[in-house]
Write a protein that holds these residues in place. Structure first.
Motif, PDB file in Angstrom:
ATOM      1  N   GLU A 151      11.595  -7.437  -6.138  1.00 57.66           N
ATOM      2  CA  GLU A 151      10.322  -6.262  -6.751  1.00 57.66           C
ATOM      3  C   GLU A 151       9.120  -6.532  -6.347  1.00 57.66           C
ATOM      4  O   GLU A 151       8.251  -5.954  -5.490  1.00 57.66           O
ATOM      5  N   LEU A 152       8.836  -7.607  -7.413  1.00 56.83           N
ATOM      6  CA  LEU A 152       7.318  -8.594  -7.383  1.00 56.83           C
ATOM      7  C   LEU A 152       7.639  -9.045  -5.210  1.00 56.83           C
ATOM      8  O   LEU A 152       5.836  -8.416  -4.998  1.00 56.83           O
ATOM      9  N   LYS A 153       8.629  -9.322  -4.168  1.00 56.51           N
ATOM     10  CA  LYS A 153       8.864  -9.336  -3.395  1.00 56.51           C
ATOM     11  C   LYS A 153       7.963  -7.924  -2.031  1.00 56.51           C
ATOM     12  O   LYS A 153       7.443  -7.600  -1.399  1.00 56.51           O
ATOM     13  N   GLY A 154       9.290  -7.124  -3.034  1.00 57.45           N
ATOM     14  CA  GLY A 154       8.619  -5.641  -2.572  1.00 57.45           C
ATOM     15  C   GLY A 154       7.270  -5.128  -2.417  1.00 57.45           C
ATOM     16  O   GLY A 154       7.019  -4.345  -0.948  1.00 57.45           O
ATOM     17  N   VAL A 155       6.751  -5.070  -3.447  1.00 57.46           N
ATOM     18  CA  VAL A 155       5.161  -4.926  -3.604  1.00 57.46           C
ATOM     19  C   VAL A 155       4.235  -5.514  -2.668  1.00 57.46           C
ATOM     20  O   VAL A 155       2.878  -5.586  -1.996  1.00 57.46           O
ATOM     21  N   GLN A 156       4.469  -7.160  -2.353  1.00 54.79           N
ATOM     22  CA  GLN A 156       4.151  -7.811  -1.615  1.00 54.79           C
ATOM     23  C   GLN A 156       3.881  -7.549  -0.239  1.00 54.79           C
ATOM     24  O   GLN A 156       2.743  -7.879   0.431  1.00 54.79           O
ATOM     25  N   LYS A 157       4.737  -6.745   0.159  1.00 53.85           N
ATOM     26  CA  LYS A 157       5.103  -6.905   1.105  1.00 53.85           C
ATOM     27  C   LYS A 157       4.439  -5.191   1.549  1.00 53.85           C
ATOM     28  O   LYS A 157       3.458  -5.293   2.734  1.00 53.85           O
ATOM     29  N   THR A 158       4.666  -4.388   0.950  1.00 52.78           N
ATOM     30  CA  THR A 158       4.210  -3.235   0.530  1.00 52.78           C
ATOM     31  C   THR A 158       2.160  -3.983   0.873  1.00 52.78           C
ATOM     32  O   THR A 158       1.752  -2.919   1.749  1.00 52.78           O
ATOM     33  N   LEU A 159       1.724  -4.285   0.178  1.00 55.21           N
ATOM     34  CA  LEU A 159       0.185  -4.824  -0.066  1.00 55.21           C
ATOM     35  C   LEU A 159       0.327  -5.938   1.801  1.00 55.21           C
ATOM     36  O   LEU A 159      -1.151  -5.540   2.193  1.00 55.21           O
ATOM     37  N   ALA A 160       0.771  -5.897   1.644  1.00 55.99           N
ATOM     38  CA  ALA A 160       0.932  -7.212   3.578  1.00 55.99           C
ATOM     39  C   ALA A 160       0.727  -6.187   4.754  1.00 55.99           C
ATOM     40  O   ALA A 160      -0.594  -6.010   5.127  1.00 55.99           O
ATOM     41  N   GLU A 161       1.823  -5.238   4.547  1.00 51.50           N
ATOM     42  CA  GLU A 161       1.200  -3.634   5.413  1.00 51.50           C
ATOM     43  C   GLU A 161       0.037  -2.937   5.037  1.00 51.50           C
ATOM     44  O   GLU A 161      -0.159  -3.022   6.914  1.00 51.50           O
ATOM     45  N   ARG A 162      -0.261  -2.877   4.151  1.00 54.38           N
ATOM     46  CA  ARG A 162      -1.279  -2.503   4.278  1.00 54.38           C
ATOM     47  C   ARG A 162      -2.568  -2.932   4.963  1.00 54.38           C
ATOM     48  O   ARG A 162      -3.706  -2.406   5.433  1.00 54.38           O
ATOM     49  N   ARG A 163      -2.700  -4.503   3.919  1.00 60.26           N
ATOM     50  CA  ARG A 163      -3.759  -4.846   4.965  1.00 60.26           C
ATOM     51  C   ARG A 163      -3.847  -4.956   6.308  1.00 60.26           C
ATOM     52  O   ARG A 163      -4.737  -4.997   6.364  1.00 60.26           O
ATOM     53  N   GLU A 164      -2.420  -5.144   6.832  1.00 63.64           N
ATOM     54  CA  GLU A 164      -2.695  -5.256   8.699  1.00 63.64           C
ATOM     55  C   GLU A 164      -2.965  -3.630   9.039  1.00 63.64           C
ATOM     56  O   GLU A 164      -3.238  -3.963   9.779  1.00 63.64           O
ATOM     57  N   ARG A 165      -2.377  -2.344   8.016  1.00 66.76           N
ATOM     58  CA  ARG A 165      -2.934  -1.776   9.070  1.00 66.76           C
ATOM     59  C   ARG A 165      -4.238  -1.568   8.949  1.00 66.76           C
ATOM     60  O   ARG A 165      -5.116  -1.497   9.956  1.00 66.76           O
ATOM     61  N   GLU A 166      -4.851  -1.702   7.952  1.00 67.16           N
ATOM     62  CA  GLU A 166      -6.099  -1.327   7.669  1.00 67.16           C
ATOM     63  C   GLU A 166      -6.612  -2.691   8.545  1.00 67.16           C
ATOM     64  O   GLU A 166      -8.040  -1.843   8.892  1.00 67.16           O
ATOM     65  N   ALA A 167      -6.684  -3.788   8.803  1.00 67.96           N
ATOM     66  CA  ALA A 167      -7.273  -4.549   9.320  1.00 67.96           C
ATOM     67  C   ALA A 167      -7.324  -3.736  11.473  1.00 67.96           C
ATOM     68  O   ALA A 167      -8.271  -3.995  12.162  1.00 67.96           O
ATOM     69  N   ALA A 168      -6.227  -3.225  11.316  1.00 66.71           N
ATOM     70  CA  ALA A 168      -5.825  -2.747  12.749  1.00 66.71           C
ATOM     71  C   ALA A 168      -6.732  -2.061  12.785  1.00 66.71           C
ATOM     72  O   ALA A 168      -8.047  -1.410  14.026  1.00 66.71           O
ATOM     73  N   GLU A 169      -7.336  -0.884  11.804  1.00 69.09           N
ATOM     74  CA  GLU A 169      -8.171   0.085  12.173  1.00 69.09           C
ATOM     75  C   GLU A 169      -9.248   0.190  11.836  1.00 69.09           C
ATOM     76  O   GLU A 169     -10.259   0.388  12.589  1.00 69.09           O
TER      77      GLU A 169
END
Length: 219
Positions: A13-31
């Motif tokens: 579950e922790l890894k899943g949360v970290q992955k979600t956060l990483a994806e969000r950061r990537e998306r925000e960085a792209a925007e």
């Protein structure tokens, strides 16, 4: 064994949360990168426009002067009073008309230079009566002003032939036709009057006059 399974589940579950956060950061960085690129492009276009038009200066604004609304036109009260005063003064009750009236079967008047055919045609009804005013029963000053206003309005409208009813004076003191004589005086003093005759019996007889007026000037 249950404790180890639970720990593995928590780790997953922790890894899943970290992955979600990483994806969000990537998306925000792209925007953010897209916005920065758009802003950079806009700034470049603005800079290009500024270089193309050169140096500019702001337009000077002239001081604005507040304008008051135009006041309504004043009522010509004094002019109306002056016209009434002139009318009263210009039509005299003492004017002697005996030398100007034709002493025939029915009293008549015509200006010098007007042919007798004019009064003959007036008596015969060859002129159509276009307007009429009834002064019968009015006081002398009321009748004088009413007649003057009537003649002026007839001139403005281009009216040539009118009938003026003054009454036969049967209700006057001594049964004398006071208003009849005054109306004759007033009409003779009006420059608009060319001629007048006593009306035919069917149109008022001795209690009315048929009046021919000067033609109105062409505009």
């Amino acid at each position: 064994m249950p404790s180890k399974s639970k720990a593995l589940k928590s780790l997953a579950e922790l890894k899943g949360v970290q992955k979600t956060l990483a994806e969000r950061r990537e998306r925000e960085a792209a925007e953010a990168a897209v916005r920065a690129a758009a802003e950079k492009k806009r700034a470049a276009e603005q800079d290009l426009f500024s270089r193309a038009i050169g140096a500019t200066q702001p337009l000077r604004r002239r001081p604005a002067v507040p304008l008051a609304p135009e006041p309504p036109a004043p009522l010509p009260v004094q002019k109306q009073l002056d016209e009434q005063r002139v009318l009263r003064e210009s039509l005299s009750d003492e004017f002697d008309v005996t030398t100007l009236l034709d002493a025939d079967d029915a009293m008549s008047f015509r200006r010098p230079g007007i042919h007798t055919d004019v009064t003959r045609k007036l008596r015969a009804g060859e002129w159509s009566i276009q307007r009429e005013i009834d002064l019968h029963g009015m006081r002398s000053d009321e009748a004088r002003e009413a007649l003057g206003e009537f003649i002026r309005e007839a001139g403005k409208l281009g009216v040539r032939c009118v009938r003026v009813v003054h009454g036969k004076g049967l209700g006057s003191p001594g049964r004398q036709p006071v208003l009849k004589a005054k109306v004759q005086r007033w009409l003779i003093q009006k420059s608009e009057t060319l001629a007048f005759v006593q009306a035919k019996p069917a149109e008022g007889g001795a209690g009315a006059l048929v009046v021919l007026l000067t033609p109105s000037p062409r505009r």
